[in-house]
Scaffold this active site. Structure first.
Site, PDB file in Angstrom:
ATOM      1  NE  ARG A 169      -4.092  -1.496  -0.200  1.00 49.11           N
ATOM      2  CZ  ARG A 169      -4.061  -2.750  -0.696  1.00 49.11           C
ATOM      3  NH1 ARG A 169      -2.950  -3.251  -1.194  1.00 49.11           N
ATOM      4  NH2 ARG A 169      -5.165  -3.469  -0.716  1.00 49.11           N
ATOM      5  CB  CYS A 217      -9.172  -1.067   3.496  1.00 50.89           C
ATOM      6  SG  CYS A 217      -9.955  -2.644   3.142  1.00 50.89           S
ATOM      7  CD  GLU A 292      -5.351   1.074   2.427  1.00 48.22           C
ATOM      8  OE1 GLU A 292      -5.512  -0.043   2.934  1.00 48.22           O
ATOM      9  OE2 GLU A 292      -5.824   1.380   1.321  1.00 48.22           O
TER      10      GLU A 292
HETATM   11  N1  EPU Z   1     -12.841 -10.432   8.107  1.00 45.26           N
HETATM   12  C1  EPU Z   1     -13.657 -10.534   9.199  1.00 45.26           C
HETATM   13  N2  EPU Z   1     -14.485  -9.500   9.477  1.00 45.26           N
HETATM   14  C2  EPU Z   1     -14.563  -8.403   8.714  1.00 45.26           C
HETATM   15  C3  EPU Z   1     -13.725  -8.283   7.584  1.00 45.26           C
HETATM   16  C4  EPU Z   1     -12.861  -9.322   7.298  1.00 45.26           C
HETATM   17  O1  EPU Z   1     -13.623 -11.514   9.914  1.00 45.26           O
HETATM   18  O2  EPU Z   1     -15.346  -7.508   9.024  1.00 45.26           O
HETATM   19  C5  EPU Z   1     -11.946 -11.549   7.780  1.00 45.26           C
HETATM   20  C6  EPU Z   1     -12.340 -12.239   6.490  1.00 45.26           C
HETATM   21  O3  EPU Z   1     -13.298 -13.220   6.706  1.00 45.26           O
HETATM   22  C7  EPU Z   1     -11.013 -12.786   6.006  1.00 45.26           C
HETATM   23  C8  EPU Z   1     -10.007 -11.791   6.509  1.00 45.26           C
HETATM   24  O4  EPU Z   1     -10.638 -11.064   7.551  1.00 45.26           O
HETATM   25  O5  EPU Z   1     -10.765 -14.024   6.605  1.00 45.26           O
HETATM   26  C9  EPU Z   1      -9.520 -10.866   5.387  1.00 45.26           C
HETATM   27  O6  EPU Z   1     -10.618 -10.134   4.844  1.00 45.26           O
HETATM   28  P1  EPU Z   1     -10.714  -9.741   3.283  1.00 45.26           P
HETATM   29  O7  EPU Z   1     -10.557 -10.941   2.429  1.00 45.26           O
HETATM   30  O8  EPU Z   1     -11.900  -8.891   3.105  1.00 45.26           O
HETATM   31  O9  EPU Z   1      -9.414  -8.919   3.023  1.00 45.26           O
HETATM   32  P2  EPU Z   1      -8.807  -7.692   3.808  1.00 45.26           P
HETATM   33  O10 EPU Z   1      -7.481  -8.142   4.292  1.00 45.26           O
HETATM   34  O11 EPU Z   1      -9.766  -7.153   4.803  1.00 45.26           O
HETATM   35  C10 EPU Z   1      -7.491  -6.698   1.796  1.00 45.26           C
HETATM   36  C11 EPU Z   1      -7.246  -5.304   1.297  1.00 45.26           C
HETATM   37  C12 EPU Z   1      -8.392  -4.859   0.395  1.00 45.26           C
HETATM   38  C13 EPU Z   1      -8.562  -5.876  -0.736  1.00 45.26           C
HETATM   39  C14 EPU Z   1      -8.848  -7.246  -0.116  1.00 45.26           C
HETATM   40  C15 EPU Z   1      -9.085  -8.363  -1.101  1.00 45.26           C
HETATM   41  C16 EPU Z   1      -6.017  -4.031   2.966  1.00 45.26           C
HETATM   42  C17 EPU Z   1      -6.100  -3.065   4.082  1.00 45.26           C
HETATM   43  N3  EPU Z   1      -7.170  -4.392   2.417  1.00 45.26           N
HETATM   44  O12 EPU Z   1      -8.627  -6.629   2.655  1.00 45.26           O
HETATM   45  O13 EPU Z   1      -8.031  -3.614  -0.156  1.00 45.26           O
HETATM   46  O14 EPU Z   1      -9.616  -5.500  -1.579  1.00 45.26           O
HETATM   47  O15 EPU Z   1      -7.721  -7.611   0.723  1.00 45.26           O
HETATM   48  O16 EPU Z   1      -7.987  -8.631  -1.878  1.00 45.26           O
HETATM   49  O17 EPU Z   1      -4.920  -4.474   2.608  1.00 45.26           O
HETATM   50  C18 EPU Z   1      -8.146  -1.246   0.246  1.00 45.26           C
HETATM   51  O18 EPU Z   1      -6.929  -1.291   0.415  1.00 45.26           O
HETATM   52  O19 EPU Z   1      -8.792  -0.170   0.267  1.00 45.26           O
HETATM   53  C19 EPU Z   1      -8.846  -2.497   0.030  1.00 45.26           C
HETATM   54  C20 EPU Z   1     -10.161  -2.559  -0.006  1.00 45.26           C
END
Ligand code: EPU
Length: 301
Positions: A169, A217, A292
């Site tokens: 990021r 995010c 972020e």
């Molecule tokens: N989870 C929860 N509760 C929640 C949200 C997530 O338990 O409210 C759990 C999910 O079930 C999963 C894990 O946390 O097991 C990860 O969640 P998710 O797959 O949604 O990915 P993320 O790590 O929350 C990252 C990026 C996103 C990107 C997604 C998918 C960051 C901060 N976020 O999210 O990027 O779209 O992976 O590839 O790195 C952004 O940067 O603005 C963004 C949206």
């Protein structure tokens, strides 16, 4: 997020040379201009900013290079990309204001693979490169072959990928302004690229509030060693903060790392909610989340 105040000056250059001229004109008058891409990862404070904002809205072009040496000029473009026109050169040149969805669409139509990982990601190319936009399937810097930048002293030049150090990021470009980039994709077929794009988009729609007003995010995912493997969204959920509101701002009930504007939120609501979530997650889990989203402060009233 559709929140925030106004700026005294808004400049809207239409090509890379105008962007450089606008940037230099502002610097010569003592301003450090803020660059506004799609605003997809940005919270602008309420009030008036007595400075210069340069918007990349008009810098939308995306075209194919005519030869080995990239030419970013509007004339060299000849024409904008004609989708479905076959070519053995898997590169695209795009200006900073090209939208991420338009690049995903163009690459799909040309059967070029690489942009699928950005399906459903909003914003402009310049902001995406500056922030190293991406997700679990890849990030934008995987495709960057060269980036054209403006240095703080107003000079414009090209940085090859090997001279750059993008991180999670963070494109690692510091104060430089992204003008555009040469993107190297991988030859595939339109139907393969389309199928993958659809799959990623559906996956994203299931877990993220992609159609609502947000800044993506809010927090970076913490080092898993510090957070017991929990993502930022999961930590927010474990702290019981999903659905927490402040004014018309709400922590998404679907994904804990998104704050939504339900219609009439102010930046003060959003920023207050960010602070509240950060403090409660820290006290519940001991993890200090790092913001972020970019926050643009207005001038003190
Ligand atoms: N989870 C929860 N509760 C929640 C949200 C997530 O338990 O409210 C759990 C999910 O079930 C999963 C894990 O946390 O097991 C990860 O969640 P998710 O797959 O949604 O990915 P993320 O790590 O929350 C990252 C990026 C996103 C990107 C997604 C998918 C960051 C901060 N976020 O999210 O990027 O779209 O992976 O590839 O790195 C952004 O940067 O603005 C963004 C949206």
């Amino acid at each position: 997020m559709r929140v925030g105040g106004r700026a005294l000056w808004l400049l809207e250059p239409a090509d890379p040379n105008e962007l450089r001229a606008a940037y230099s004109a502002a610097r010569e008058r003592g301003f450090v201009p803020r660059i506004l891409g799609g605003g997809a990862n940005l919270v602008i404070e309420d009030g008036l900013y007595r400075g210069v904002v340069i918007a990349t809205d008009r810098l939308k072009r995306c075209f194919r290079p005519l030869g080995p040496v990239p030419d970013f000029s509007p004339h060299a473009a000849g024409a904008q990309v004609a989708p479905a026109e076959p070519s053995s050169d898997p590169r695209l040149i795009a200006w900073c204001g090209a939208t991420m969805p338009s690049l995903v669409q163009t690459a799909t139509a040309l059967g070029l693979s690489g942009f699928e990982c950005l399906a459903g990601v909003p914003g402009h190319l310049g902001g995406g490169i500056a922030m190293n936009a991406g997700g679990r399937h890849g990030e934008i810097w995987n495709m960057v072959e060269l980036v054209r930048v403006i240095e703080p002293d107003g000079t414009m030049h090209d940085l090859p990928r090997a001279e750059c150090t993008p991180r999670y990021r963070n494109g690692g470009l510091g104060e430089r302004v992204v003008v555009g980039a040469v993107l190297r994709l991988v030859p595939s077929t339109p139907s393969e690229v389309r199928d993958r794009t659809r799959e990623y988009l559906l996956e994203k729609r299931r877990v993220q509030p992609v159609t609502e007003w947000s800044a993506g995010c809010v927090f970076k995912n913490p080092d898993p060693a510090r957070s017991n493997g929990c993502s930022a969204g999961k930590l927010v959920e474990l702290a019981g903060l999903k659905g927490r509101t402040r004014g018309d701002a709400i922590v998404s009930p679907l994904h804990g790392n998104f704050i939504l504007n339900r219609g009439a939120a102010t930046a003060t609501d959003v920023l207050g909610l960010i602070d509240e979530v950060r403090a409660e997650v820290a006290s519940r889990s001991g993890v200090e989340l790092e913001v972020e989203v970019k926050i643009w402060r207005a001038d003190p009233a």
